[in-house]
Write a protein that holds these residues in place. Structure first.
Motif, mmCIF file in Angstrom:
data_model
loop_
_atom_site.group_PDB
_atom_site.id
_atom_site.type_symbol
_atom_site.label_atom_id
_atom_site.label_comp_id
_atom_site.label_asym_id
_atom_site.label_seq_id
_atom_site.Cartn_x
_atom_site.Cartn_y
_atom_site.Cartn_z
ATOM 1 N N HIS B 237 -122.034 -19.475 -50.710
ATOM 2 C CA HIS B 237 -120.967 -18.467 -50.723
ATOM 3 C C HIS B 237 -119.897 -18.808 -51.731
ATOM 4 O O HIS B 237 -118.721 -18.883 -51.407
ATOM 5 C CB HIS B 237 -120.329 -18.342 -49.326
ATOM 6 C CG HIS B 237 -121.273 -17.842 -48.294
ATOM 7 N ND1 HIS B 237 -122.154 -18.668 -47.639
ATOM 8 C CD2 HIS B 237 -121.497 -16.605 -47.791
ATOM 9 C CE1 HIS B 237 -122.870 -17.972 -46.780
ATOM 10 N NE2 HIS B 237 -122.494 -16.707 -46.856
ATOM 11 N N GLU B 296 -109.871 -10.326 -52.234
ATOM 12 C CA GLU B 296 -111.014 -9.414 -52.095
ATOM 13 C C GLU B 296 -112.291 -10.170 -51.757
ATOM 14 O O GLU B 296 -113.022 -9.814 -50.854
ATOM 15 C CB GLU B 296 -111.289 -8.715 -53.441
ATOM 16 C CG GLU B 296 -110.669 -7.380 -53.647
ATOM 17 C CD GLU B 296 -110.776 -7.007 -55.123
ATOM 18 O OE1 GLU B 296 -111.857 -7.243 -55.724
ATOM 19 O OE2 GLU B 296 -109.771 -6.531 -55.681
ATOM 20 N N ARG B 297 -112.528 -11.224 -52.523
ATOM 21 C CA ARG B 297 -113.763 -11.956 -52.332
ATOM 22 C C ARG B 297 -113.759 -12.691 -50.980
ATOM 23 O O ARG B 297 -114.812 -12.862 -50.369
ATOM 24 C CB ARG B 297 -113.997 -12.972 -53.464
ATOM 25 C CG ARG B 297 -114.128 -12.380 -54.855
ATOM 26 C CD ARG B 297 -115.069 -11.190 -54.924
ATOM 27 N NE ARG B 297 -116.418 -11.492 -54.494
ATOM 28 C CZ ARG B 297 -117.287 -10.611 -54.003
ATOM 29 N NH1 ARG B 297 -116.912 -9.330 -53.844
ATOM 30 N NH2 ARG B 297 -118.481 -10.970 -53.631
ATOM 31 N N ALA B 300 -115.137 -10.659 -48.406
ATOM 32 C CA ALA B 300 -116.598 -10.604 -48.474
ATOM 33 C C ALA B 300 -117.207 -11.976 -48.178
ATOM 34 O O ALA B 300 -118.377 -12.224 -48.500
ATOM 35 C CB ALA B 300 -117.028 -10.123 -49.855
ATOM 36 N N ASN B 301 -116.412 -12.874 -47.581
ATOM 37 C CA ASN B 301 -116.876 -14.221 -47.226
ATOM 38 C C ASN B 301 -117.347 -15.034 -48.434
ATOM 39 O O ASN B 301 -118.281 -15.809 -48.339
ATOM 40 C CB ASN B 301 -118.016 -14.166 -46.203
ATOM 41 C CG ASN B 301 -117.550 -13.626 -44.877
ATOM 42 O OD1 ASN B 301 -116.403 -13.855 -44.488
ATOM 43 N ND2 ASN B 301 -118.399 -12.873 -44.212
ATOM 44 N N GLU B 302 -116.690 -14.821 -49.559
ATOM 45 C CA GLU B 302 -117.053 -15.583 -50.759
ATOM 46 C C GLU B 302 -115.865 -16.424 -51.187
ATOM 47 O O GLU B 302 -114.715 -15.969 -51.132
ATOM 48 C CB GLU B 302 -117.406 -14.627 -51.912
ATOM 49 C CG GLU B 302 -118.753 -13.949 -51.778
ATOM 50 C CD GLU B 302 -119.918 -14.868 -52.078
ATOM 51 O OE1 GLU B 302 -119.805 -15.672 -53.014
ATOM 52 O OE2 GLU B 302 -120.940 -14.797 -51.348
#
Lengths: 602, 351
Positions: B237, B296-297, B300-302
């Motif tokens: 991730h 933002e990321r 998204a779990n990044e």
């Protein structure tokens, strides 16, 4: 890259440089650890299992293990492996009760061995405990072959020879001394023997045909002269002696001369020092005794006046070198070197005047028997060769290794099995972890330098011919030297599926042998190693793809010091330190052999 | 951990840097961290970076607080200066040392507990002061030294080893640093030295407060399934919009790139940092958009890794305060202590 097949017994064997280099594949690190524990008798028996003569070889082995020692690659000098072997022999307790013996009832098979040198004695050592009755024929009045006749007693005392040969005769081998075989046909004909092993050595010294050669009785052939010295037929020599040749026999000749009264001994070498055949340590020992080694002198003629040897004429040469290769030579001048005796030590060769050429034993153009290098069988069924007799002069440890292989072949032959269907080599691994961070071996790198073996002082050593010069390590010094061994047989064994790629092993490795990198063509993977590969002949370990990233673990075995830190730092036990036992089959191992399909063709 | 120091024997083929030192010369003491701890890899990355920069060991000053992470400073550059501060108070000690000697290469190593819990205030103010220092947070989401409770950086939904789920919002040091004006903000992963080593070099050279938040898994308490800071999770991730290459002063930028692909940033010491855009739409010089992208990321779990933001022109502590160029210990006594007369003069100016 293809993952390494660690099931191949040779993979882990190659990591143990000393064991791999030893023709008999002695488990060196194992016996060194036993010495460290003070278990000298056990260390002796580990040695004896493969090399049969630890006390003899601990003094005079050609020690191919030492130049191979990993220590030479991380530091300057190898572990004193050979000297430690002698420690095991010198300090051992009585182990006679633990030696193999002939069984109460024999198997009815009879084997003749010709020559009582190391090869024949090894054959007897392997076959007698299996029930064979082995008869060894020896022309001299004492057994040992070249070990007795060509190695002077100041390097190898007779008592050591007698004791280790005695172990084999005590097992039940029959030794017929003073019984030269003058005809192989006569030995074979009555059909008394199921197999014959020829271990008669390379007994003929090379001749140097120069003007004046036959005009004096003061020109001797090295190995014949050493033999006469060994048996007490020669007890003196002139004051000025020239030795022609610079191999190990030359070293024995020059040092023996000093003990028989020579005042000035010169070893005359045709080529520069890098080309000497003598082992480095034998050169050192000779030079310590003030032997002068004269390079670049090619013998030309013996100078005889009034029937007396005056000296020799030489051409002094000059060489043009390209690196270590000679590209051209020219004669600078002719020189005369006065002397009282000359000893020729320029090599030796095989001679089989006693083997009839119509027995089905083929000889090649050099008049050497055709011998299979693996099975050691000649072209006549049931006749085997080994040691110097098979492939020309080498050394004791090669003879022992061939003795083992020949014994295995003889056993197969006598049981009516194929000689080429040999039991497979194997390797057994066992973890050395005994706790979270504890290993059952001393894993810390010890930076100390090689210990020196004490010698008898220069004043005392010439008193008698048989004053042994090397004193050997005492227990205290041995205990220091054993710490230098890197335990190469404690293998780093990797289990790829367990790896979480935390990099702990990579970070802790003191010599940068580990790399985790993307898989690819061998050339690109090798270019990405953390430390450039310095010795491509050393094995690489390539893992299967790692679970998280698909990369591979690469280990360059070259400089691993087996400190075990990769395994200590590994959170998942993906690395483990495991002792490897390399199994080299010997006669009688057949019973332990696995099922037929698992056998490999030799 | 291991119970034996790394043997002194080294690979004879090991190269040396401009000072004639090899990488092993930049190592420190024996690590007593757990076997497989990410922090040991961060140590190795710092060793590698200091070796490659050819820093004289005595020019390095190491600072840390309390925690597993704060033990790290003992494990690299044995010849450096060092100060192990009270829990969470490392930033002020480091700032003080930097104030006294601007020529030191200050490396602060802290953890998510030391910097984001007890030391959050110190951390925030250090960023505002902008001393020239590299500040590494070894971020593993748990209090390893007290047996694995969630720390302030634990993600919502992350599970502890016993199975508890964290429900509190995490503090993201990267977002904090962006908000407080740090001139160099990056995130990396202990398991990726190819990314981490150039970041450390660039951070040391950037001339201001350089934060690198290193995701450094706790192999003992936070490397299981359900953890968002395990080796496996981080590896799967993370994405890096910008990769960094560091080019030392007076070295040609040898590699040729397509136009628009690379942004060279020249630093005050003449070195260059090449920002290679892996994501063509990302602009590492736009603070607001960088923060938005990281957020933002995160939804998204990044994890956004690599260089996130860089602003080399920001005025550092010494420029702002017009302090002396020399280290205080190198100033002659008369200048360092001008005497009672000069003090009285100054005081008169305030009357």
């Amino acid at each position: 890259m293809l993952p390494t097949d660690t099931q191949d017994p040779d993979h882990y064997h190659r990591v143990v440089d000393c064991q791999w280099a030893c023709p008999a594949h002695t488990d060196v690190p194992e016996y060194i650890r036993l010495i460290a524990l003070g278990r000298y008798g056990d260390a002796y028996l580990v040695n004896r299992q493969t090399n049969v003569f630890p006390g003899i070889l601990g003094r005079v082995c050609d020690r191919p293990c030492e130049p191979a020692c990993r220590r030479t690659r991380v530091e300057a000098r190898p572990v004193a492996i050979c000297r430690l072997k002698r420690v095991a022999a010198d300090l051992r307790e009585d182990i006679t009760a633990r030696l193999p013996r002939a069984p109460a009832r024999g198997n009815g098979k009879r084997v003749a061995c010709i020559g009582a040198g190391p090869a024949s004695l090894t054959v007897a050592n392997d076959l007698v405990p299996l029930g064979y009755s082995v008869v060894i024929f020896e022309q001299h009045a004492q057994a040992g072959g070249l070990m007795r006749t060509n190695i002077p007693s100041f390097r190898l005392p007779a008592a050591v020879l007698d004791e280790e040969i005695g172990y084999i005769t005590a097992m039940g081998a029959e030794l017929r001394l003073g019984t030269p075989i003058t005809s192989l046909a006569a030995l074979l004909e009555p059909g008394d023997f199921d197999a014959v092993f020829v271990g008669s050595g390379a007994p003929r010294g090379k001749e140097l045909r120069l003007p004046g050669r036959d005009d004096s009785d003061r020109i001797h052939i090295g190995i014949a002269w050493l033999e006469s010295v060994a048996f007490g037929h020669v007890t003196s020599i002139g004051e000025r002696v020239l030795i022609i040749g610079v191999g190990n026999t030359a070293m024995d000749c020059c040092r023996s001369s000093l003990r028989l009264g020579a005042k000035s001994v010169r070893v005359m070498a045709r080529k520069p020092r890098g080309f000497f055949k003598a082992s480095e340590w034998e050169l050192e020992d000779a030079e310590e005794e003030s032997v002068e080694i004269v390079v670049n002198h090619a013998p030309k003629a013996f100078v005889i006046r009034d029937g007396r040897l005056q000296g020799m004429r030489f051409d002094r040469l000059e060489y043009e070198m390209d690196g270590e290769r000679i590209t051209a030579q020219r004669i600078v001048e002719e020189v005369f070197v006065p002397c009282d005796d000359v000893i020729l030590a320029i090599g030796q060769e095989n001679a089989f005047p006693w083997i009839e050429r119509d027995l089905g034993i083929e000889f090649d153009a050099q008049d050497l028997p055709r011998v299979d290098p693996v099975t050691l069988a000649s072209t006549r069924r049931g006749v085997f060769f080994g040691g110097d007799a098979a492939f020309g002069p080498k050394n004791i440890i090669h003879a022992v290794a061939q003795g083992h292989e020949a014994a295995l072949s003889i056993d197969l032959h006598c049981r009516g099995e194929s000689l080429t269907e040999r039991p497979p080599r194997g390797v057994t691994l066992q973890s050395r972890r005994i706790g979270m961070h504890d290993w059952s071996y001393r894993n810390d790198y010890d930076a100390r330098e090689r210990r020196l073996v004490p010698h008898v002082s220069l004043r005392e050593r010439f008193a008698r011919l048989d004053v042994e010069v090397e004193l050997g390590f005492d227990a205290a010094r041995a205990a220091e030297e054993v710490r230098r061994c890197l335990n190469c047989d404690i293998q780093t064994v990797f289990d790829a599926p367990l790896c979480i790629e935390c990099d702990a092993c990579i970070d802790i490795c003191p010599t940068d042998c580990l790399t985790i990198t993307a898989d690819g063509e061998p050339a690109e993977v090798l270019a990405r190693l953390r430390a450039p590969r310095q010795h491509p002949e050393q094995p690489l370990y390539i893992s299967a793809a790692l679970r998280q990233s698909g990369r591979i673990m690469v280990k360059d075995e070259d400089l691993c010091v087996h400190c075990g830190l990769c395994a200590e730092r590994c959170p998942t036990n993906a690395w483990d330190m495991q002792k490897s036992w390399v199994h080299i089959p010997q006669a009688g191992d057949e019973a332990r052999c696995q099922s037929e399909p698992q056998r490999r063709r030799a | 951990m291991s119970f034996m120091p790394k043997p002194k024997v080294a690979n004879p083929g090991l190269p040396v840097n401009a000072l004639g030192l090899n990488r092993r010369d930049y190592e420190g003491g024996m690590s007593t961290l757990c076997a497989g701890c990410g922090h040991d890899s961060v140590t190795a990355a710092i060793v590698q970076a200091c070796y490659e920069l050819a820093l004289p060991p005595q020019s390095v000053a190491k600072f840390s607080g309390i925690g597993c992470s704060s033990k790290t400073t003992a494990y690299f550059v044995a010849g450096a200066h060092g100060f192990n501060a009270v829990h969470g108070r490392m930033p002020s000690i480091a700032a003080g040392a930097h104030a006294a000697n601007r020529h030191l290469h200050c490396i602060g190593v802290s953890g998510d507990g030391d910097s984001l819990s007890i030391g959050l205030g110190q951390f925030a103010h250090a960023i505002r002061r902008n001393p020239d220092m590299l500040y590494l947070i070894e971020n593993n989401g748990v209090y390893g030294l007290t047996k694995g409770q969630f720390s302030a950086s634990a993600d919502v939904g992350s599970r502890s080893r016993k199975g508890d789920v964290n429900e509190q919002r995490p503090i993201d040091p990267v977002l904090l640093a962006l908000a407080l004006g740090a001139p160099f903000v990056a995130r990396s992963f202990s398991g990726d030295k190819e990314q981490l080593v150039p970041l450390i070099k660039a951070g040391l050279a950037c001339g201001g407060f350089a934060l690198i938040d290193v995701l450094s898994p706790c192999v003992t308490f936070n490397d299981h399934e359900g953890s968002t800071k395990s080796y496996a999770y981080v590896r799967e991730h993370r994405e890096a919009p910008v990769a960094v290459d560091y080019v030392a002063p007076r070295r040609e930028i040898e590699v040729r790139y397509a136009p628009g692909e690379v942004l060279p940033v020249t630093l005050h010491d003449g070195s260059n940092v090449l920002l290679r855009k892996l994501d063509p739409d990302y602009d590492p010089t736009d603070r607001a958009r960088a923060a938005a992208f990281v957020q933002e990321r995160a939804l998204a779990n990044e994890y956004v890794t690599g260089l996130i933001y860089m602003e080399p022109e920001r005025r550092d502590f010494h420029t702002r305060h017009r302090t002396a160029e020399e280290a205080l210990n190198a100033l002659p006594f008369e200048r360092l202590c001008p005497g009672a007369g000069r003090l009285a003069e100054i005081q008169r100016g305030f009357r």
